[in-house]
Design a protein around this motif. Sequence first.
Motif, PDB file in Angstrom:
ATOM      1  N   MET A 163       0.741  -1.165   0.043  1.00  0.00           N
ATOM      2  CA  MET A 163      -0.125   0.009   0.048  1.00  0.00           C
ATOM      3  C   MET A 163       0.932   1.237  -0.119  1.00  0.00           C
ATOM      4  N   SER A 164       0.454   2.132  -0.772  1.00  0.00           N
ATOM      5  CA  SER A 164       1.402   3.454  -0.985  1.00  0.00           C
ATOM      6  C   SER A 164       0.847   4.548   0.005  1.00  0.00           C
ATOM      7  N   PRO A 165       1.818   5.351   0.477  1.00  0.00           N
ATOM      8  CA  PRO A 165       1.393   6.305   1.427  1.00  0.00           C
ATOM      9  C   PRO A 165       0.591   7.553   0.718  1.00  0.00           C
ATOM     10  N   HIS A 166      -0.351   8.088   1.252  1.00  0.00           N
ATOM     11  CA  HIS A 166      -0.972   9.326   0.724  1.00  0.00           C
ATOM     12  C   HIS A 166      -0.393  10.570   1.467  1.00  0.00           C
ATOM     13  N   VAL A 167       0.245  11.527   0.757  1.00  0.00           N
ATOM     14  CA  VAL A 167       1.036  12.453   1.338  1.00  0.00           C
ATOM     15  C   VAL A 167      -0.143  13.867   1.281  1.00  0.00           C
ATOM     16  N   ARG A 168       0.052  14.521   2.628  1.00  0.00           N
ATOM     17  CA  ARG A 168      -0.719  15.815   2.514  1.00  0.00           C
ATOM     18  C   ARG A 168       0.122  16.724   3.147  1.00  0.00           C
ATOM     19  N   VAL A 169      -0.319  18.028   2.636  1.00  0.00           N
ATOM     20  CA  VAL A 169       0.579  19.201   3.211  1.00  0.00           C
ATOM     21  C   VAL A 169      -0.144  20.243   3.617  1.00  0.00           C
ATOM     22  N   ALA A 223       5.220   2.752  -3.045  1.00  0.00           N
ATOM     23  CA  ALA A 223       5.372   2.318  -1.874  1.00  0.00           C
ATOM     24  C   ALA A 223       6.981   2.140  -1.612  1.00  0.00           C
ATOM     25  N   ASP A 224       7.709   2.089  -2.675  1.00  0.00           N
ATOM     26  CA  ASP A 224       9.286   2.016  -2.620  1.00  0.00           C
ATOM     27  C   ASP A 224       9.715   3.360  -1.893  1.00  0.00           C
ATOM     28  N   ASP A 225       8.972   4.718  -2.105  1.00  0.00           N
ATOM     29  CA  ASP A 225       9.349   5.677  -1.222  1.00  0.00           C
ATOM     30  C   ASP A 225       8.886   6.025   0.176  1.00  0.00           C
ATOM     31  N   SER A 234       8.084  22.682  10.632  1.00  0.00           N
ATOM     32  CA  SER A 234       6.675  23.151  10.949  1.00  0.00           C
ATOM     33  C   SER A 234       5.318  22.080  11.340  1.00  0.00           C
ATOM     34  N   GLY A 235       5.930  20.758  10.844  1.00  0.00           N
ATOM     35  CA  GLY A 235       4.882  19.785  10.859  1.00  0.00           C
ATOM     36  C   GLY A 235       3.704  19.823   9.887  1.00  0.00           C
ATOM     37  N   ALA A 236       4.318  20.367   8.628  1.00  0.00           N
ATOM     38  CA  ALA A 236       3.158  20.717   7.646  1.00  0.00           C
ATOM     39  C   ALA A 236       2.977  19.463   6.792  1.00  0.00           C
ATOM     40  N   ILE A 237       3.862  18.390   6.941  1.00  0.00           N
ATOM     41  CA  ILE A 237       3.548  17.137   6.316  1.00  0.00           C
ATOM     42  C   ILE A 237       2.847  16.161   6.865  1.00  0.00           C
ATOM     43  N   SER A 238       2.096  15.332   6.472  1.00  0.00           N
ATOM     44  CA  SER A 238       1.597  14.231   7.075  1.00  0.00           C
ATOM     45  C   SER A 238       1.524  13.031   5.846  1.00  0.00           C
ATOM     46  N   VAL A 239       1.174  11.805   6.519  1.00  0.00           N
ATOM     47  CA  VAL A 239       0.796  10.754   5.599  1.00  0.00           C
ATOM     48  C   VAL A 239      -0.298  10.031   6.138  1.00  0.00           C
ATOM     49  N   ALA A 240      -1.136   9.368   5.159  1.00  0.00           N
ATOM     50  CA  ALA A 240      -2.251   8.459   5.582  1.00  0.00           C
ATOM     51  C   ALA A 240      -2.089   7.369   4.770  1.00  0.00           C
ATOM     52  N   ALA A 241      -2.378   6.232   5.148  1.00  0.00           N
ATOM     53  CA  ALA A 241      -2.392   4.821   4.623  1.00  0.00           C
ATOM     54  C   ALA A 241      -3.678   4.955   3.618  1.00  0.00           C
ATOM     55  N   ASP A 242      -3.494   4.656   2.478  1.00  0.00           N
ATOM     56  CA  ASP A 242      -4.850   4.466   1.673  1.00  0.00           C
ATOM     57  C   ASP A 242      -5.328   2.824   1.604  1.00  0.00           C
TER      58      ASP A 242
END
Length: 67
Positions: free
Chosen positions: A1-7, A44-46, A59-67
Amino acid sequence: MSPHVRVDRDRCVGAGNCVLTLPAVFDQDEDEGLVVILDPQPPADDAELVARAVQLCPSGAISVAAD
């Protein structure tokens, strides 16, 4: 499963650590120097590099959620 990146651009301070860590996923806009997501669902390799970018963001501006 690849991460879903949010900023959260409102939290971004333009440090650029994310871009240096994973330029295929992150960039900075030319006007304000704030983060721009180039690939919100990198391979997913990244995942390890994405996690590193999250850790390095001052600043904690980046988050990741599993899809």
